[in-house]
Structures are given as C-alpha cells and as structure tokens.
Enzyme design. Structure first.
Site, PDB file in Angstrom:
ATOM      1  N   CYS A 120      41.748 -16.935  30.395  1.00 58.01           N
ATOM      2  CA  CYS A 120      42.657 -16.258  31.324  1.00 58.01           C
ATOM      3  C   CYS A 120      42.254 -16.405  32.787  1.00 58.01           C
ATOM      4  O   CYS A 120      43.049 -16.094  33.675  1.00 58.01           O
ATOM      5  CB  CYS A 120      42.783 -14.785  30.947  1.00 58.01           C
ATOM      6  SG  CYS A 120      43.480 -14.546  29.293  1.00 58.01           S
ATOM      7  N   HIS A 262      45.392 -11.046  36.838  1.00 55.66           N
ATOM      8  CA  HIS A 262      45.759 -11.571  35.528  1.00 55.66           C
ATOM      9  C   HIS A 262      46.495 -10.493  34.752  1.00 55.66           C
ATOM     10  O   HIS A 262      46.039  -9.353  34.660  1.00 55.66           O
ATOM     11  CB  HIS A 262      44.510 -12.025  34.767  1.00 55.66           C
ATOM     12  CG  HIS A 262      44.750 -12.223  33.314  1.00 55.66           C
ATOM     13  ND1 HIS A 262      45.735 -13.057  32.840  1.00 55.66           N
ATOM     14  CD2 HIS A 262      44.166 -11.675  32.219  1.00 55.66           C
ATOM     15  CE1 HIS A 262      45.740 -13.018  31.524  1.00 55.66           C
ATOM     16  NE2 HIS A 262      44.795 -12.185  31.115  1.00 55.66           N
ATOM     17  N   ASN A 292      50.891 -11.084  28.011  1.00 55.63           N
ATOM     18  CA  ASN A 292      49.709 -11.780  28.528  1.00 55.63           C
ATOM     19  C   ASN A 292      49.898 -13.266  28.277  1.00 55.63           C
ATOM     20  O   ASN A 292      49.843 -13.725  27.137  1.00 55.63           O
ATOM     21  CB  ASN A 292      48.464 -11.251  27.811  1.00 55.63           C
ATOM     22  CG  ASN A 292      47.176 -11.901  28.305  1.00 55.63           C
ATOM     23  OD1 ASN A 292      47.189 -12.960  28.919  1.00 55.63           O
ATOM     24  ND2 ASN A 292      46.047 -11.272  28.009  1.00 55.63           N
TER      25      ASN A 292
END
Length: 341
Positions: A120, A262, A292
């Site tokens: 990520c 993020h 996500n």
C-alpha cells in the site's frame, strides 16, 4: 508552457498529469452480506466503506494500469514518456514484471518499464523512484502508476479482508521542472521494517513456500492481515512520516489544506489527522466509494478530490501511506493546475 527549471530553482519532478480508472463492476456491502456473515452496518461502522469495484473474469492488473496510464497521459497532453514505473502487489504473473506490458499497450515499447512492490506504500515508493530519475537528469517525463486487483488474492469467504479491498488504478505523469513550481514533488520520506513482514502478507506463492514440498494451506494462499497491529503501526508511521514531510516543506500543520492518506480505513485516516492536528474536513476520504485499493488508493483519491472540487490549484497537500513490508512514506507538494482524465 512550463517555467524553465532554472527560473524556478533546483531541478525537480513536477506533477503534470493525473488519471484514474475503476473496473465497471461495483459491489456494495449488501451484495457481500448475501454470501458472508456480515452486514452493511458492520462494514460501514468498522471501515467506512459502502462499495468497491472488482475486476471481471479475464481482467488482470495490466488492464487497470493501462487504462489509468492512458488517462494520465491525456491529462498531461503527452503521447510519450521516457519511462514507466508501476506500483503493484498483484502483477499479472510472478514473472515477468507487468510494467513492460503496460508500456507496450500504451505505445511505449522500448522505454524502460519496471514494477515496484511495496504494497500500500507502493505508489509513494514509485513516485520517489521516478522523481529521482528526473532530478538526476536521466529522464524528462515519467508515467507513475499504482494498480492493484486485490479481489484476486483475498479469500472471498474471509470477512475481515473480503469486505475491505477493491480493485482500481491511478496514475500521474511527472515532468522535469523547478522545485518552486506548483506540483513539484518534495523529498519523499520512506521507511521499512522487515520484522513486521507477517502483519500484511500472502505467505504462499514465492520461494519461501515453493522451496518446500509442503502444499500451501488455503489461508497461506490468500492475503492476511493482523488488523489491530496494523492499525497501530499505520497511525504511528503515517503520522511520523507526514510530520517530517510537512517540516521539509517548511509548513506548519495548520497550513496543510489536504491530507491524502492511503485509503485503508476511515478510522486510521482520522487518527493520523488527530496526531497531526489536521481537522477532519481537510482529510480526503475516498475509500467509502472504492474500498482499500492498495497502491492505487492515493492517486485514485487525488483524482476523485480534484474532479469533485475537493482539491484545487495552490492547495498544500500531504500524501502518506503505510503498507506491507512493513513500509511507509510521505511527501508534500503544492497542487498544480491540471485536468483529470
């Protein structure tokens, strides 16, 4: 016409294009609840996510990356760049890298193209790598893409991960410019701690398991995450790296217009904002629409914020992420005047 680097200070990498793409298939919480022991309320309360997009059969990461990359090039008004850097944890194949295929599909055959793997935090690692190539004089324009199809590696029956992740891609084009220009990428603060490798992982599929004669379990073949520990480390590392990035930019926290973290979990983003004394109304939230999306989440959030008026030219922006590895990073820039494709 961009101002010459000499007129704007030291040579820097400047954002000049932005693009995003989501696969057409949208999956809301109710659809997931129809096959997993969960509910719309449970998912929204714990993650902030309402819906996400999944790839359709036969749609690999390269398709996502190519679509976003083409839109970023269009936004920049370019049909060619000197290199392509792709951040992904879900490459089309373990070998070769996916970036060369993406470059080929974009008409960039012959240009250097390579993958970056930092889960990520991947987009920030890729951004730092591309910026270094530009500031060194090795390139004038580089396409940086974050693309992931996490629906292909999570266990669809595992509630803790199946409801969290979505698929998508976002991209930026960097050009050589001056450090004082809007869009100039500041120093990217990066870090890693391999002792935390088991917090976020897909254990099977690499040499660690293939070097044994033991077939992987179902759990080892899919993505796993230690949620509570990840929450703690994500907040700590994202806040720390962001604080450094803000100081490097010569700003105070109250001068930050937008925190684009993020998009893992709304509670994580709010906790980071609290540690930095950045109000919630300055935190960009996009995960409610896409979940996500791993390496794609920051450029997707930037594209959404700009297209909806939540991000404008002259805004002071901090980008921050935490991911598997463990890895983390942050940088700061003044947002340029550009269009989203």
């Amino acid at each position: 016409m961009p101002t010459s680097p000499s007129a704007q200070g030291a040579r820097a990498a400047v954002v000049c294009g932005l693009g995003a793409w989501l696969p057409p298939r949208a999956v809301d919480n109710d659809e997931l609840a129809s096959r997993i022991d969960t509910s719309d309320d449970w998912i929204r309360t714990r993650t902030g996510i309402r819906t996400r997009h999944f790839v359709s059969p036969g749609m690999p990461t390269s398709r996502l990356a190519t679509e976003a990359g083409a839109r970023a090039l269009e936004s920049a008004g370019l049909d060619s760049v000197d290199a392509v850097v792709l951040a992904t944890t879900t490459p089309d194949r373990p070998c070769p890298a996916t970036a060369p295929l993406v470059a080929h599909r974009l008409g960039l055959t012959g240009r250097p193209a390579f993958d970056v793997s930092a889960v990520c935090t991947g987009f920030l690692y890729a951004l730092a790598t591309a910026a270094a190539l530009i500031t060194s004089g090795a390139a004038e324009h580089i396409l940086v893409i974050g693309a992931d199809a996490f629906s292909t590696i999570v266990d669809p029956e595992e509630r803790s991960t199946a409801v969290v992740f979505g698929d998508g891609a976002g991209a930026v084009v960097l050009r050589a410019g001056g450090a004082a220009e809007p869009g100039a990428v500041g120093r990217v603060e990066l870090g890693a701690d391999g002792s935390l490798a088991d917090l976020i992982t897909v254990r099977a599929g690499g040499s660690e398991t293939r070097s044994t004669d033991v077939p992987p379990s179902r759990a080892d073949a899919h993505f796993s995450m230690a949620g509570q520990e990840v929450f703690f480390h994500a907040v700590t590392r994202m806040a720390g790296a962001s604080r450094t990035a803000i100081a490097d930019a010569g700003w105070r926290a109250e001068e930050v217009d937008r925190l684009v973290g993020h998009q893992a979990n709304a509670r994580i983003l709010h906790a980071v904002g609290e540690r930095l004394d950045i109000p919630r109304d300055r935190i960009v939230i996009h995960l409610d629409r896409v979940g996500n999306t791993a390496a794609a989440s920051i450029p997707l959030a930037l594209a959404h914020a700009q297209s909806t008026g939540g991000l404008g030219a002259g805004d002071r922006v901090v980008l921050s992420a935490f991911g598997g590895g463990a890895t983390w990073g942050a940088t700061a820039l003044t947002w340029p005047d550009l269009k989203t494709a």
